[in-house]
Design an enzyme around this catalytic site. Structure first.
Site, PDB file in Angstrom:
ATOM      1  N   PHE A  85       2.744  -6.944   8.629  1.00 26.58           N
ATOM      2  CA  PHE A  85       4.139  -6.632   8.920  1.00 26.58           C
ATOM      3  C   PHE A  85       4.666  -5.711   7.806  1.00 26.58           C
ATOM      4  O   PHE A  85       4.350  -5.917   6.637  1.00 26.58           O
ATOM      5  CB  PHE A  85       4.925  -7.951   8.954  1.00 26.58           C
TER       6      PHE A  85
ATOM      7  N   ASP B  32       1.352 -15.739   4.812  1.00 30.33           N
ATOM      8  CA  ASP B  32       2.633 -15.463   5.461  1.00 30.33           C
ATOM      9  C   ASP B  32       2.579 -16.147   6.825  1.00 30.33           C
ATOM     10  O   ASP B  32       1.793 -15.753   7.692  1.00 30.33           O
ATOM     11  CB  ASP B  32       2.831 -13.949   5.618  1.00 30.33           C
TER      12      ASP B  32
ATOM     13  N   TYR C 107      13.478 -18.338  11.921  1.00 27.81           N
ATOM     14  CA  TYR C 107      14.249 -17.843  13.071  1.00 27.81           C
ATOM     15  C   TYR C 107      13.361 -17.444  14.243  1.00 27.81           C
ATOM     16  O   TYR C 107      13.845 -17.059  15.286  1.00 27.81           O
ATOM     17  CB  TYR C 107      15.140 -16.656  12.665  1.00 27.81           C
ATOM     18  N   LYS C 108      12.030 -17.504  14.071  1.00 23.17           N
ATOM     19  CA  LYS C 108      11.134 -17.145  15.173  1.00 23.17           C
ATOM     20  C   LYS C 108      10.866 -18.412  15.987  1.00 23.17           C
ATOM     21  O   LYS C 108      11.777 -18.907  16.635  1.00 23.17           O
ATOM     22  CB  LYS C 108       9.880 -16.472  14.614  1.00 23.17           C
TER      23      LYS C 108
ATOM     24  N   ARG D 191       4.941  -7.481  23.396  1.00 20.01           N
ATOM     25  CA  ARG D 191       4.544  -8.849  23.039  1.00 20.01           C
ATOM     26  C   ARG D 191       5.293  -9.857  23.908  1.00 20.01           C
ATOM     27  O   ARG D 191       6.517  -9.776  24.068  1.00 20.01           O
ATOM     28  CB  ARG D 191       4.849  -9.119  21.564  1.00 20.01           C
TER      29      ARG D 191
HETATM   30  C1  LIG Z   1       9.270 -11.590  10.823  1.00 20.14           C
HETATM   31  C2  LIG Z   1       8.394 -11.262   9.671  1.00 20.14           C
HETATM   32  C3  LIG Z   1       8.934 -10.912   8.427  1.00 20.14           C
HETATM   33  C4  LIG Z   1      10.421 -10.769   8.250  1.00 20.14           C
HETATM   34  O1  LIG Z   1      10.793 -10.958   6.922  1.00 20.14           O
HETATM   35  P1  LIG Z   1      12.273 -11.449   6.544  1.00 20.14           P
HETATM   36  O2  LIG Z   1      12.210 -11.497   5.063  1.00 20.14           O
HETATM   37  O3  LIG Z   1      12.469 -12.782   7.195  1.00 20.14           O
HETATM   38  O4  LIG Z   1      13.257 -10.464   7.071  1.00 20.14           O
HETATM   39  C5  LIG Z   1       8.048 -10.689   7.372  1.00 20.14           C
HETATM   40  N1  LIG Z   1       6.714 -10.787   7.550  1.00 20.14           N
HETATM   41  C6  LIG Z   1       6.181 -11.109   8.744  1.00 20.14           C
HETATM   42  C7  LIG Z   1       4.689 -11.217   8.904  1.00 20.14           C
HETATM   43  C8  LIG Z   1       6.992 -11.333   9.847  1.00 20.14           C
HETATM   44  O5  LIG Z   1       6.463 -11.619  11.029  1.00 20.14           O
END
Ligand SMILES: *Cc1c(COP(=O)(O)O)cnc(C)c1O
Length: 428
Positions: free
Chosen positions: A142, A227, A252-253, A401
């Site tokens: 990400f 992560d 939040y996911k 997705r």
């Molecule tokens: C959703 C996501 C993030 C988002 O990071 P935030 O700090 O919560 O904004 C980071 N890394 C991954 C792998 C994600 O899927």
């Protein structure tokens, strides 16, 4: 699940309704606020974007309102006199969070947001020295994770281009093989300071073999962090047993904590008592008893709480507590079993319509997400939503997705997704 009006009667829809009615874990959809569909046969959207932002539990508004009411009624006294005193509020999340990620209670803490926690963890566990300076991530990491590790390299005076290693699948393949990660670590592990991968890849939906990779990383002498943005609340986790040094996840996911909700963080027990570890510190990282004595020196507790900085945002913790309670009530084993049934059904339906699914076909190597390769992903997702009430999520240029979230997604939703995707692909 309300489907008033002339819902289409097709074999697929009938079969889906039968599967919904017969499933051993009935849907908790009624406990969530499902966005409306934009007209057509169904009142509610078929929501597949829970891997991006989970739906709002109905209980959330009252839980936030309770904190607003205590603030109104008590002012500063709410810290100690509230129904859920704010000074210890994060403690309420500890045990359910630990159960969710397979940790001991003192190994987890609810704090900050995901990327912030990754940085705090790297401040402790990324300690480049000698030839051991590199950070290994996956090529499809990400972007936030890519930016974070590159900035850590710069922070240590290193060149990110030479420091960050991006693991790629073999030519012509979509997924990293565990054996290739292992071989890389055997070959070059002495140069690796930190291995930081996604437990479930956000783009392909691949579920990594976290146990084997953690062991290989540690055997190579590297720190290992995960992560878990796409893994927490999606797949069963055993962080303590696997022995990862640290992990962080957003809520939040799959966890439905609401936009920007407070994240989670795991530090393995073998580190929490190590007062010599370098940390970035704040007053919430000192012993509770001494915190309000305003002592000049910090006295970190022997728990993950030692990594806390600030007093937490209670209004953003309240929804997360609701979420953890829901997961606790259902339990990951039952939820994972249902998730495999739902995602398996969606995979069969996608195969029938000839969709190009890039997610592993083996249920043991994926979570709740199926990523489909569609040229013009953004326009396709837009049409799915506008014309069919199917909310998926596009990653340009060519991935859409779909995440059937087992708390509220249904077999009927999967049917709707397959029908809608077939229509969009047909009209391309
Ligand atoms: C959703 C996501 C993030 C988002 O990071 P935030 O700090 O919560 O904004 C980071 N890394 C991954 C792998 C994600 O899927």
């Amino acid at each position: 699940m309300s489907t008033p009006g002339p819902a289409p009667v097709t074999a697929g829809a009938d079969e889906a309704r039968r599967l919904d009615a017969a499933d051993p874990l009935p849907t908790l959809r009624g406990e969530f606020l499902v966005p409306p569909a934009p007209g057509g046969a169904y009142a509610e959207a078929a929501y597949f974007a829970g891997n991006s932002l989970g739906l709002q539990p109905r209980a959330t508004a009252d839980r936030i309102a309770a904190e607003l009411a205590d603030w109104a009624r008590l002012g500063v006294e709410g810290h100690t006199q509230g129904r859920r005193p704010w000074v210890d509020y994060h403690e309420l999340l500890r045990e359910p969070a630990a159960r969710l990620v397979g940790a001991l209670p003192h190994e987890v803490v609810a704090m900050n947001t995901l990327t912030v926690n990754l940085h705090l963890m790297m401040a402790t566990f990324y300690r480049p020295a000698g030839e051991r300076t590199r950070i290994v991530i996956e090529d499809t990491a990400f972007p936030s994770d890519s930016y974070a590790v590159a900035s850590q390299a710069v922070h240590h005076g290193l060149d990110p281009a030479a420091t960050v290693v991006r693991l790629r699948p073999r030519d012509g393949e979509e997924h990293l093989r565990t054996e290739d990660v292992r071989a890389f670590l055997e070959r070059e592990g002495r140069t690796v300071a930190l291995l930081l991968l996604g437990g479930v890849n956000y783009l392909t939906g691949q579920l990594m073999d976290m146990e084997a990779i953690t062991a290989a990383g540690r055997a190579a002498g590297a720190a290992v962090g995960w992560d878990l943005a796409h893994a927490a609340g999606n797949v069963p986790l055993r962080l303590h047993d696997w022995g990862a040094d640290f992990a962080a996840w957003c809520t939040y996911k799959y966890l439905n904590g609401g936009p920007g909700s407070v994240a989670g963080c795991f530090v393995h027990e073998r580190h929490v008592r190590d007062a010599a570890l370098p940390r970035l510190s704040g007053w919430w990282g000192t012993e509770r008893a001494g915190r309000f004595a305003m002592a000049p020196d910090i006295a970190p507790p022997p728990t993950a709480d030692a990594w806390q900085l600030s007093n937490p945002p209670i209004l953003a913790l309240a929804p997360v507590l609701v979420s953890y309670e829901i997961f606790d009530r259902v339990g990951m084993p039952a939820l994972r079993a249902k998730s495999e049934r739902l995602t398996g059904h969606l995979a069969r339906r996608f195969a029938e319509i000839g969709a190009d699914v890039v997610t592993p076909a083996d249920p043991a190597r994926r979570g709740a997400q199926l990523s489909v390769r569609v040229a013009g992903a953004g326009a396709a997702a837009e049409r799915l939503a506008r014309e069919h009430g199917v909310i998926a999520d596009a990653r340009e240029p060519d991935i859409v997705r779909f995440a059937p979230a087992p708390l509220y997604s249904t077999f009927l939703d999967c049917h709707r997704a397959a029908e809608a995707l077939a229509a969009v692909l047909r009209e391309k």
